[in-house]
Scaffold this motif. Structure first.
Motif, short mmCIF file in Angstrom:
data_model
loop_
_atom_site.label_atom_id
_atom_site.label_comp_id
_atom_site.label_asym_id
_atom_site.label_seq_id
_atom_site.Cartn_x
_atom_site.Cartn_y
_atom_site.Cartn_z
N GLU A 188 0.81 -1.33 0.36
CA GLU A 188 0.48 0.38 -0.15
C GLU A 188 0.79 1.39 0.26
OE1 GLU A 188 -3.45 -1.81 2.37
OE2 GLU A 188 -3.12 -0.41 3.58
N LEU A 189 1.79 1.26 0.49
CA LEU A 189 2.45 2.09 0.57
C LEU A 189 4.04 2.28 0.17
CD1 LEU A 189 2.17 2.88 4.54
CD2 LEU A 189 0.58 3.54 2.95
N GLY A 190 3.69 1.25 -0.84
CA GLY A 190 5.59 1.04 -1.43
C GLY A 190 6.25 1.35 -0.39
N PHE A 191 6.72 0.76 0.63
CA PHE A 191 7.92 0.38 1.89
C PHE A 191 8.87 -0.37 1.55
CE2 PHE A 191 9.74 0.06 5.84
CZ PHE A 191 10.41 0.97 5.92
N VAL A 192 10.26 -0.09 1.28
CA VAL A 192 10.71 -1.27 1.29
C VAL A 192 12.11 -0.52 1.87
CG1 VAL A 192 12.54 -2.73 -0.23
CG2 VAL A 192 10.38 -1.88 -1.62
N PRO A 193 12.43 -1.66 2.95
CA PRO A 193 12.98 -0.95 3.96
C PRO A 193 14.61 -1.19 3.15
CG PRO A 193 12.03 -3.47 4.43
CD PRO A 193 11.68 -2.68 3.37
N ARG A 194 15.78 -0.17 3.97
CA ARG A 194 16.97 -0.11 3.74
C ARG A 194 17.75 -2.00 3.59
NH1 ARG A 194 21.08 5.59 4.85
NH2 ARG A 194 22.70 4.27 3.53
N TYR A 195 17.28 -1.72 5.18
CA TYR A 195 18.35 -3.08 5.84
C TYR A 195 16.69 -3.97 5.83
CZ TYR A 195 21.44 0.74 6.89
OH TYR A 195 21.90 2.45 6.77
N GLN A 196 16.75 -4.92 5.06
CA GLN A 196 16.92 -6.15 5.20
C GLN A 196 17.25 -6.93 5.26
OE1 GLN A 196 13.53 -6.61 1.18
NE2 GLN A 196 15.09 -4.50 0.34
N ALA A 197 18.50 -6.86 5.83
CA ALA A 197 18.71 -8.80 5.95
C ALA A 197 19.63 -8.27 7.34
CB ALA A 197 19.73 -8.99 5.46
N ALA A 198 19.20 -8.44 8.25
CA ALA A 198 20.32 -8.47 9.83
C ALA A 198 22.05 -7.57 9.54
CB ALA A 198 20.34 -9.19 10.48
N GLU A 199 23.02 -8.42 8.61
CA GLU A 199 23.99 -8.24 7.96
C GLU A 199 24.35 -6.66 7.70
OE1 GLU A 199 23.50 -13.15 7.52
OE2 GLU A 199 22.51 -10.58 7.42
N GLU A 200 22.95 -6.09 6.96
CA GLU A 200 23.50 -5.03 6.70
C GLU A 200 23.37 -3.69 8.28
OE1 GLU A 200 21.16 -4.63 3.33
OE2 GLU A 200 21.93 -6.25 2.62
N GLY A 201 21.86 -4.44 8.49
CA GLY A 201 21.84 -3.23 9.03
C GLY A 201 22.79 -3.01 10.35
N VAL A 202 23.39 -4.56 10.91
CA VAL A 202 23.68 -4.54 12.15
C VAL A 202 25.56 -3.84 11.80
CG1 VAL A 202 25.59 -5.83 13.61
CG2 VAL A 202 23.05 -6.17 12.80
N SER A 203 26.46 -4.12 10.00
CA SER A 203 26.86 -3.32 9.90
C SER A 203 26.63 -2.53 9.73
CB SER A 203 27.47 -4.04 8.87
OG SER A 203 27.83 -5.36 8.51
N ALA A 204 25.87 -1.80 9.15
CA ALA A 204 25.95 -0.03 8.87
C ALA A 204 25.23 0.38 10.59
CB ALA A 204 24.57 0.18 8.54
N SER A 205 25.10 0.00 11.40
CA SER A 205 24.77 0.20 12.41
C SER A 205 26.66 0.79 13.45
CB SER A 205 24.14 0.00 13.75
OG SER A 205 22.74 -0.36 13.27
N LEU A 206 27.24 -0.02 13.67
CA LEU A 206 29.09 0.07 13.83
C LEU A 206 29.76 0.75 13.49
CD1 LEU A 206 29.64 -4.10 14.23
CD2 LEU A 206 28.33 -2.97 16.14
N GLY A 207 29.34 0.92 11.68
CA GLY A 207 30.18 1.70 11.14
C GLY A 207 29.36 3.10 12.03
N GLU A 208 28.41 3.67 12.40
CA GLU A 208 27.60 4.51 12.45
C GLU A 208 28.39 4.88 13.73
OE1 GLU A 208 23.88 6.88 13.32
OE2 GLU A 208 23.61 5.68 11.46
N VAL A 209 28.27 4.06 14.72
CA VAL A 209 28.86 4.07 16.32
C VAL A 209 30.48 4.61 15.90
CG1 VAL A 209 29.42 2.74 18.12
CG2 VAL A 209 27.20 3.14 16.87
N SER A 210 31.57 3.52 15.48
CA SER A 210 32.19 3.72 15.10
C SER A 210 32.95 5.37 13.91
CB SER A 210 32.68 2.40 14.41
OG SER A 210 33.23 2.40 13.35
N GLY A 211 31.77 5.64 13.79
CA GLY A 211 32.38 6.92 12.89
C GLY A 211 32.15 8.30 13.61
#
Length: 211
Positions: A188-211
């Motif tokens: 209905e809203l055409g919503f697609v998560p940017r992080y659809q796999a945990a590997e992607e989301g966790v890696s991005a989260s760790l990179g944001e913390v370390s950065g």
């Protein structure tokens, strides 16, 4: 409460409100699939409170010109929300052989879902499940976090053993399992998560913390 908030806003410029609830309103489904039409049978006190607030919110909105959207949100993770301290303490988790599927959403994707709920005409007076579609268990998720951070994987215990280390509430939460269907949100809203796999989301989260 929700009723007072709606009463305060009803004559103002607000045209739509979004209430963020939780997928815990569905309760234990033993890993079964459920969409927004599934029965709501919360077993936790938090889930019961959220469901009551949903009902209060939707009832109050019904007598106003304000539009309503309810988001039933899965477990939120992201920078600072990866349970690193739990891993460092070596807290045990439910054995993967007993752990059921779970539901999560990266905090950035949740923010995007909230914007879609506010802006998309199709969201008017609708309820949406919000999750990334990655249904690995909490045990598997934290094992992944440990692997990506170089921490020891969490010890695994059967449910009976886990209850000796954690409160009944905490162990029951870990044992609760369901697969929440997010088809309505995507279609209905055409919503697609940017992080659809945990590997992607966790890696991005760790990179944001370390950065």
């Amino acid at each position: 409460g929700a009723r007072n908030l709606v009463a305060w806003l009803r004559d103002g410029p607000v045209t739509r409100l979004v209430y963020t609830s939780s997928t815990s309103v569905y309760g234990q489904t033993d890993g079964g699939w459920g969409d927004e039409t599934a029965a709501t049978q919360p077993e936790s006190e938090t889930g019961q409170l959220l469901l009551e607030t949903e009902d209060e919110f939707l009832t109050a909105i019904h007598t106003t010109p304000i539009q309503a959207v309810v988001l039933r949100v899965a477990g939120i993770y992201g920078p600072g929300r990866l349970s690193l301290e739990r891993l460092r303490r070596g807290e045990p988790m439910l054995a993967e052989s007993e752990a059921g599927p779970g539901n999560r959403i990266h905090v950035d994707d949740l923010a995007a879902a909230c914007v879609a709920a506010l802006m998309k005409p199709e969201a008017r007076n609708r309820i949406y499940n919000v999750g990334d579609g990655d249904h690995r268990s909490t045990t598997a998720f934290l094992t992944l976090v440990a692997h990506l951070t170089g921490l020891p994987p969490p010890p695994q215990l059967p449910l009976a053993g886990l209850r000796k280390h954690q409160s009944d509430t905490a162990s029951s939460f870990l044992a609760e399992s369901r697969r929440v269907d997010t088809t309505r949100l995507r279609r209905e809203l055409g919503f697609v998560p940017r992080y659809q796999a945990a590997e992607e989301g966790v890696s991005a989260s760790l990179g944001e913390v370390s950065g």
